[in-house]
Design a protein around this motif. Sequence first.
Motif, PDB file in Angstrom:
ATOM      1  N   LYS A 536       0.816  -1.221   0.000  1.00 49.24           N
ATOM      2  CA  LYS A 536       0.000   0.000   0.000  1.00 49.24           C
ATOM      3  C   LYS A 536       0.852   1.274   0.000  1.00 49.24           C
ATOM      4  O   LYS A 536       0.332   2.376   0.208  1.00 49.24           O
ATOM      5  CB  LYS A 536      -0.971   0.038   1.194  1.00 49.24           C
ATOM      6  CG  LYS A 536      -1.855  -1.200   1.306  1.00 49.24           C
ATOM      7  CD  LYS A 536      -2.642  -1.449   0.029  1.00 49.24           C
ATOM      8  CE  LYS A 536      -3.514  -2.702   0.156  1.00 49.24           C
ATOM      9  NZ  LYS A 536      -4.213  -3.020  -1.123  1.00 49.24           N
ATOM     10  N   ASP A 537       2.152   1.136  -0.231  1.00 44.80           N
ATOM     11  CA  ASP A 537       3.008   2.318  -0.332  1.00 44.80           C
ATOM     12  C   ASP A 537       2.741   3.032  -1.654  1.00 44.80           C
ATOM     13  O   ASP A 537       2.468   2.395  -2.683  1.00 44.80           O
ATOM     14  CB  ASP A 537       4.482   1.929  -0.258  1.00 44.80           C
ATOM     15  CG  ASP A 537       4.874   1.438   1.125  1.00 44.80           C
ATOM     16  OD1 ASP A 537       4.204   1.839   2.097  1.00 44.80           O
ATOM     17  OD2 ASP A 537       5.841   0.658   1.234  1.00 44.80           O
ATOM     18  N   VAL A 538       2.853   4.362  -1.616  1.00 46.65           N
ATOM     19  CA  VAL A 538       2.613   5.181  -2.805  1.00 46.65           C
ATOM     20  C   VAL A 538       3.767   6.164  -2.961  1.00 46.65           C
ATOM     21  O   VAL A 538       4.253   6.735  -1.980  1.00 46.65           O
ATOM     22  CB  VAL A 538       1.282   5.962  -2.699  1.00 46.65           C
ATOM     23  CG1 VAL A 538       1.093   6.868  -3.916  1.00 46.65           C
ATOM     24  CG2 VAL A 538       0.113   5.004  -2.551  1.00 46.65           C
ATOM     25  N   ILE A 539       4.199   6.353  -4.195  1.00 46.78           N
ATOM     26  CA  ILE A 539       5.205   7.373  -4.486  1.00 46.78           C
ATOM     27  C   ILE A 539       4.812   8.066  -5.775  1.00 46.78           C
ATOM     28  O   ILE A 539       4.226   7.445  -6.677  1.00 46.78           O
ATOM     29  CB  ILE A 539       6.622   6.762  -4.591  1.00 46.78           C
ATOM     30  CG1 ILE A 539       7.658   7.887  -4.623  1.00 46.78           C
ATOM     31  CG2 ILE A 539       6.749   5.849  -5.805  1.00 46.78           C
ATOM     32  CD1 ILE A 539       9.072   7.397  -4.417  1.00 46.78           C
ATOM     33  N   ALA A 540       5.099   9.368  -5.859  1.00 46.12           N
ATOM     34  CA  ALA A 540       4.674  10.137  -7.029  1.00 46.12           C
ATOM     35  C   ALA A 540       5.718  11.188  -7.376  1.00 46.12           C
ATOM     36  O   ALA A 540       6.543  11.580  -6.545  1.00 46.12           O
ATOM     37  CB  ALA A 540       3.325  10.801  -6.769  1.00 46.12           C
ATOM     38  N   SER A 541       5.666  11.627  -8.620  1.00 49.58           N
ATOM     39  CA  SER A 541       6.552  12.690  -9.093  1.00 49.58           C
ATOM     40  C   SER A 541       5.777  13.552 -10.077  1.00 49.58           C
ATOM     41  O   SER A 541       4.951  13.045 -10.845  1.00 49.58           O
ATOM     42  CB  SER A 541       7.792  12.098  -9.770  1.00 49.58           C
ATOM     43  OG  SER A 541       8.639  13.125 -10.250  1.00 49.58           O
ATOM     44  N   THR A 542       6.030  14.858 -10.041  1.00 44.25           N
ATOM     45  CA  THR A 542       5.325  15.780 -10.925  1.00 44.25           C
ATOM     46  C   THR A 542       6.314  16.532 -11.802  1.00 44.25           C
ATOM     47  O   THR A 542       7.506  16.645 -11.481  1.00 44.25           O
ATOM     48  CB  THR A 542       4.501  16.800 -10.124  1.00 44.25           C
ATOM     49  OG1 THR A 542       5.381  17.556  -9.280  1.00 44.25           O
ATOM     50  CG2 THR A 542       3.454  16.099  -9.276  1.00 44.25           C
TER      51      THR A 542
END
Length: 548
Positions: A536-542
């Motif tokens: 359930k880990d989440v990582i994001a980049s914009t």
Amino acid sequence: MSRRGIIVTLSSLILLASSFPVAAQKKAEPKKQEVKKQEPKKQENSRSRAQEEGNRALRKWLDEDVAYIITDEEKATFKALKTDEEREQFIESFWLRRDPTPDTIENEFKEDHYSRIAYANERFASGKPGWKTDRGRIYVLYGKPDEIESHPSGGTYDRPFEEGGGTTSTFPFEIWRYLYIEGIGNEVLLEFVDPSMSGEYRFTIDPSEKDALLHVPGAGLTFDEQFFGRDKADRLNRDGASLGNALGNTSRNNQFDRLELSAKVFRPPEIKFKDLETIVTTKLSFNLLPFKYRTDFVRVTEESVLMPVTVLLQNKDLAFQEQEGIHRALIHVFGKISGINGRTAQIFEDTIAQDIPDALFKQQLDGGSIHQRIVPLRPGLYKLELVLKDINSGNVGTISRGFTVPRYQDEKLALSSVILADLVENLPATQIGSGSFVLGSTKVRPNVSDEFKREKTMNVWFQVYNLKLDEATHKPSATVEMLITKNDQQVKKIVEQSSELSSAAAQMTLSQAVPLSDFEPGEYKILVKITDNLTKDVIASTGKFAVR
């Protein structure tokens, strides 16, 4: 007085008394408003004071700290700078180009310089700071002399032969002897005299200036004056004009040698470390060669990261030379990466050659030249200095920026840089892992300007690290989302499951081609989001890009 009259009077007094605080409150209200109005002024005054203090510090650095060692060219450049950031970069470069050991934390030259100023202020002050005196200036420039002949009270003095011999009485004076001063020579003798008996010794090139009997007729004569009747006025005067020398022109008494010594001894010392001069010169060039650059980060191990440094130059900014139907531009690239402790982590040099056939020259002037160097680094804080020089025109461009290399920890979900690229293609086995734009088995050519033409395709490339593997299937379970918006309105959304990807593993390399033909010109935002369905880990980049 009647009972009713008493009641009325008391009521009137109560009403009158109660009206006082109301009136006082009404009068006080403008004061509160006035205080509120004054608060922005106080903040503005505080900012002005801080700015003034900063300006004073910069003026002090120029007019006091380095007054004796800064060159005229450097001073003119410093005064022409427009922002405090430019001035601070200049100061950093000023000390760097004088550092005898630039790969160490300490700058021995800088430390020694400020130690000399402190010593001069302590030992040579005389109604003004010690660094402003002649002895203080020489000490700051050349340090402690090898030998000092001191006559703090003056008195009887037997002249050496080169000064004409004979006995006289002198003012307080000192002779400083340096065995060697670079740029001046061996056996350098510098004389200081205190004719006012105030403690302020002045540098002199005239040995007679210390003679207290110089203007007393018949007293303190030289051998030449005693035996040959020469006049005292014929001595070497303070301006260095030799009108008569009893024992001939020795090197120490030769008027031209003394004038030359006076000119040399007070000029700023030559900068020794030419290998760093290029870096400093480019910082003072006001970026006559414009360029864009970007840095990205790709994990190798927890303690090792690859950083591609990509540079873009516009052909119209380059100087081409035509030879045998080919127009060629040559650009030298120098890069230096240093840690926050000042130690050099990486240095690289390259040459960019751009060749354009004569038939295509005008057409390709609207294009660009792109170059990349991939350097390995450990996680941490760094500073990147890039210097580009057009060989044909001599124009120079430079940047100096801080950056952080991320630490990709083991067992923790992580994402590389999301690279928006003009080109992403798989490589044959013979080309894997080597060359510009090569990341593993893929060639990735970033779009440095983040601007794409509408008829082109934008390629989105990134890597995902440390996805948890399912114990049964030994494969990850992850959701990969890519969302593109314009003015906060969704334009395109792509969702993929790791089960749909043939390359699904704990580390995945992903790329997505996005045709832009349906995109209206304008500014866009892109979001890449990875969800590990097992942890359930989440990582994001914009990021941002533009369609033209």
